[in-house]
Design an enzyme around this catalytic site. Sequence first.
Site, PDB file in Angstrom:
ATOM      1  CD1 TRP A  66     -17.859 -18.334  -5.681  1.00 59.94           C
ATOM      2  CD2 TRP A  66     -18.806 -17.507  -3.823  1.00 59.94           C
ATOM      3  NE1 TRP A  66     -17.048 -18.652  -4.623  1.00 59.94           N
ATOM      4  CE2 TRP A  66     -17.609 -18.164  -3.459  1.00 59.94           C
ATOM      5  CE3 TRP A  66     -19.569 -16.918  -2.810  1.00 59.94           C
ATOM      6  CZ2 TRP A  66     -17.154 -18.251  -2.140  1.00 59.94           C
ATOM      7  CZ3 TRP A  66     -19.123 -16.993  -1.496  1.00 59.94           C
ATOM      8  CH2 TRP A  66     -17.935 -17.661  -1.172  1.00 59.94           C
ATOM      9  CD  GLU A 108     -12.047 -20.057   4.830  1.00 59.35           C
ATOM     10  OE1 GLU A 108     -11.507 -19.022   4.418  1.00 59.35           O
ATOM     11  OE2 GLU A 108     -11.914 -21.150   4.273  1.00 59.35           O
ATOM     12  CD  GLU A 114      -8.927 -18.053   1.183  1.00 59.52           C
ATOM     13  OE1 GLU A 114      -9.812 -18.318   2.011  1.00 59.52           O
ATOM     14  OE2 GLU A 114      -8.314 -18.923   0.560  1.00 59.52           O
ATOM     15  CG  HIS A 151     -13.837 -18.649   1.402  1.00 64.04           C
ATOM     16  ND1 HIS A 151     -12.629 -19.267   1.186  1.00 64.04           N
ATOM     17  CD2 HIS A 151     -14.337 -18.379   0.174  1.00 64.04           C
ATOM     18  CE1 HIS A 151     -12.414 -19.373  -0.116  1.00 64.04           C
ATOM     19  NE2 HIS A 151     -13.433 -18.833  -0.744  1.00 64.04           N
ATOM     20  CD  GLU A 210      -5.497 -21.490  -0.255  1.00 57.94           C
ATOM     21  OE1 GLU A 210      -6.632 -21.979  -0.258  1.00 57.94           O
ATOM     22  OE2 GLU A 210      -5.293 -20.276  -0.081  1.00 57.94           O
ATOM     23  CB  THR A 240      -8.963 -24.831   3.204  1.00 53.96           C
ATOM     24  OG1 THR A 240      -8.175 -24.521   2.067  1.00 53.96           O
ATOM     25  CG2 THR A 240      -8.355 -24.182   4.418  1.00 53.96           C
ATOM     26  CG  ASP A 287     -13.499 -19.607  -4.208  1.00 56.86           C
ATOM     27  OD1 ASP A 287     -13.818 -19.795  -5.406  1.00 56.86           O
ATOM     28  OD2 ASP A 287     -13.917 -18.661  -3.517  1.00 56.86           O
ATOM     29  CD  GLU A 288     -10.402 -22.352   0.674  1.00 59.05           C
ATOM     30  OE1 GLU A 288      -9.490 -21.691   0.164  1.00 59.05           O
ATOM     31  OE2 GLU A 288     -11.017 -21.987   1.706  1.00 59.05           O
ATOM     32  CG  HIS A 311      -7.223 -19.767  -3.344  1.00 58.12           C
ATOM     33  ND1 HIS A 311      -8.074 -19.506  -2.300  1.00 58.12           N
ATOM     34  CD2 HIS A 311      -7.553 -18.888  -4.324  1.00 58.12           C
ATOM     35  CE1 HIS A 311      -8.889 -18.500  -2.628  1.00 58.12           C
ATOM     36  NE2 HIS A 311      -8.585 -18.123  -3.850  1.00 58.12           N
TER      37      HIS A 311
HETATM   38 FE   FE2 Z   1      -8.009 -20.466  -0.095  1.00 58.96          FE
HETATM   39 FE   FE2 Z   2     -10.862 -19.988   2.479  1.00 56.65          FE
END
Ligand code: FE2
Ligand code: FE2
Length: 394
Positions: free
Chosen positions: A82, A127, A165, A168, A218, A221, A250-251, A254
Amino acid sequence: MQSSFSLLHSSRLTTLPSHGRNLTHNIKFRQPPISAVAVSPPLRPPPVTHSMPPEKVEVFKSLEGWTTQSILPFLKPVEKCWQPSDFLPDPTNPTDTFFDEVRALRDRTVDLPDEYFVVLVGDMITEDALPTYQTMINTLDGVRDETGASAGPWAVWTRAWTAEENRHGDLLKTYLYLSGRVDMLMIERTVQYLIAAGMDPGTENNPYLGYVYTSFQERATFISHGNTARMAKEGGDPVLARICGTIAADEKRHENAYSKIVEKLLELDPTGAMMAIADMMRKKITMPAHLMYDGKDPKIFEHFSAVAQRTGVYTAQDYADILEFLVGRWNLEKIELGLTSEGREAQDYVCGLAPRIRKLQERADERARQMKKQDQMPIAWCVRGNSGRSHLVT
Ligand SMILES: [Fe+2]
Ligand SMILES: [Fe+2]
């Protein structure tokens, strides 16, 4: 984002965790006024550097094939990722259509409380200080990007993780800008101060410590963005909910990658990895934005943390929950093989820590409850009472 609610960076007598095994923990010392802190590193105990024995660099060298096979697949190809523009008004639309989209965005955010924006801005600023985190990872011996474009899998991971990242902060910042609910100048100053201040999570150029830190962060977040997503949905902005939820996903990805690295280290070097986990927990996992400053409020990080705690976006209980989760994820209680007496001592410490943290946090919660509401909100990022409608040129 997140953590260490006890970490202060004001001009008062301050307690910071020590940054080395040979130093007494919780050393007390006096810091300079915040105006000095903002432009130069705060006083700290002498840093411990390069604490990983040189021969252990070989552990990371030997893991390069495994990293390519098992960690790089956690990255998503750019074409399948995205991008911020997927969630934002399209400026290539005819002007009226674009304005309608912006107006709809501002109308959706009207009923979200100021406190919500305080934590969303804090998350966004955290971020946006991304250069600091890439720098931090590139301090780690054995995994750093030696050239800036190294083909080694550790470096490939770090650059591509940074690139993921990067979206974000971009997305949150643009959305906040268009909402009209925040003071962009104060936010931009805070970001500039924060990047200039940097961070020191106490990882000592040691990738064992570094990857324990990133695993924890991670997950923190993931929790925080998940909560801002839930609150946006409850507050009437499903698009913002989708944005925060997408970032949270996403976090999570990660977190899975970083905790898999620690899992592998526990398999190859149980004592070394267990001691690294204990070391980071003794120091406390400090929030990456702990040196946050807006040029005005010397207690801005405390105020932001208090609002995050009070709104339930990221609480002291989350810290203990993350620790408990990782103890289970890494099966730390069950590890026996390969642990020396030092390793077993570290294991006992880590596995018995969460209940002790919870007890301390209950007292912190009580203190937070006793703080007056006005003490928790003097944050200049918010434009109080701006409906988001009145400033839009039509
Ligand atoms: Fe992350
Ligand atoms: Fe992030």
